[in-house]
Design a protein around this motif. Structure first.
Motif, PDB file in Angstrom:
ATOM      1  N   LEU A 231       0.830  -1.205   0.000  1.00 20.47           N
ATOM      2  CA  LEU A 231       0.000   0.000   0.000  1.00 20.47           C
ATOM      3  C   LEU A 231       0.864   1.255   0.000  1.00 20.47           C
ATOM      4  O   LEU A 231       0.585   2.219  -0.732  1.00 20.47           O
ATOM      5  N   GLN A 232       1.928   1.254   0.807  1.00 22.17           N
ATOM      6  CA  GLN A 232       2.829   2.398   0.838  1.00 22.17           C
ATOM      7  C   GLN A 232       3.500   2.611  -0.518  1.00 22.17           C
ATOM      8  O   GLN A 232       3.654   3.743  -0.985  1.00 22.17           O
TER       9      GLN A 232
ATOM     10  N   ARG B 287       1.007   4.121  -2.918  1.00 17.92           N
ATOM     11  CA  ARG B 287       0.825   5.545  -2.640  1.00 17.92           C
ATOM     12  C   ARG B 287       2.011   6.363  -3.148  1.00 17.92           C
ATOM     13  O   ARG B 287       1.828   7.455  -3.697  1.00 17.92           O
ATOM     14  N   ASP B 288       3.220   5.831  -2.967  1.00 18.77           N
ATOM     15  CA  ASP B 288       4.403   6.531  -3.466  1.00 18.77           C
ATOM     16  C   ASP B 288       4.366   6.650  -4.982  1.00 18.77           C
ATOM     17  O   ASP B 288       4.741   7.681  -5.550  1.00 18.77           O
TER      18      ASP B 288
ATOM     19  N   GLY C 284       1.693   9.195  -5.915  1.00 20.12           N
ATOM     20  CA  GLY C 284       1.846  10.512  -5.331  1.00 20.12           C
ATOM     21  C   GLY C 284       2.887  11.356  -6.043  1.00 20.12           C
ATOM     22  O   GLY C 284       3.330  11.057  -7.154  1.00 20.12           O
TER      23      GLY C 284
ATOM     24  N   ARG D 132       7.626   6.097 -10.823  1.00 22.43           N
ATOM     25  CA  ARG D 132       6.266   5.570 -10.733  1.00 22.43           C
ATOM     26  C   ARG D 132       6.221   4.096 -11.139  1.00 22.43           C
ATOM     27  O   ARG D 132       5.543   3.286 -10.496  1.00 22.43           O
TER      28      ARG D 132
ATOM     29  N   ASN E 153       7.744   1.861  -8.322  1.00 19.12           N
ATOM     30  CA  ASN E 153       6.900   1.783  -7.134  1.00 19.12           C
ATOM     31  C   ASN E 153       5.653   0.947  -7.374  1.00 19.12           C
ATOM     32  O   ASN E 153       5.264   0.132  -6.527  1.00 19.12           O
TER      33      ASN E 153
END
Length: 207
Positions: free
Chosen positions: A86-87, A90-91, A94, A183, A186
């Motif tokens: 999940l982290q 989000r990275d 984001g 992106r 991640n």
């Protein structure tokens, strides 16, 4: 004993170089903080391995192969991997950070993440619980304390070297990171972490 040390040294490289959740998390954090964060994840994982190895030598790790203990740990490990996925997602979705050689936030949390992944992985537990059989397969008919020590020394030496090599490679790659690469890596890491979470849970439940 020299042959055992060399075999353990090579086995350590293969064990650590195999793509897995530790590498994925090292890559994810290393893309932000470079060598320090990637190295912290690797060392944290190595500390976890060392703890399981010590328990394996004492025979205590066999307790953690019992279903009543192994299943909750697998669920814990799966939850940890899911949270990291999940982290990573989000990275990836984001804002792209500024890649600076002087930025290395969260080194302590990276160490804890590496140790947590290693300690909560029931596949690692199974490996170290069968340590005696591994040494016997390498040609030691009656493994004792000396054989265990030599095996562990060779394995850990190659593991430490791998920590430096892996973190250095990630730190070098980070220099060429673009927003697209950031992106892509991640989001790929998010998928990879979810895959390993499912794989661990499946293997534990299926056995």
């Amino acid at each position: 004993m020299i042959e055992l040390f060399i075999s353990a040294f090579g086995l350590g490289f293969l064990f650590n170089a195999a793509p897995g959740a530790i590498f994925v998390e090292s890559l994810r954090r290393g893309m932000v903080g470079g060598f320090p964060q990637a190295f912290a994840v690797q060392i944290g994982s190595l500390i976890g391995d060392l703890i399981w190895a010590a328990l394996g030598l004492l025979g205590v790790a066999a307790i953690f192969t019992l279903a009543i203990v192994k299943l909750p740990m697998a669920i814990l490990g799966t939850a940890l991997l899911g949270w990291m996925a999940l982290q990573s997602f989000r990275d990836g979705m984001g804002e792209v950070p500024v890649f600076s050689a002087g930025v290395s936030p969260g080194r302590q949390s990276a160490f804890v993440a590496g140790a947590g992944l290693s300690l909560s992985n029931p596949l690692n537990i199974t490996y170290w619980a069968a340590l005696g059989g591994t040494i016997s397969a390498l040609g030691v008919s009656d493994p004792g304390g000396a054989a265990f020590f030599v095996f562990l020394a060779g394995f850990m030496l190659s593991s430490v070297l791998w920590c430096f090599m892996c973190a250095a490679g990630i730190g070098w790659t980070r220099r060429y990171a673009s927003p697209f690469i950031w992106r892509f890596l991640n989001l790929t890491c998010a998928v990879g972490l979810l895959f390993f979470a499912g794989l661990i849970l499946y293997r534990v439940v299926a056995v």
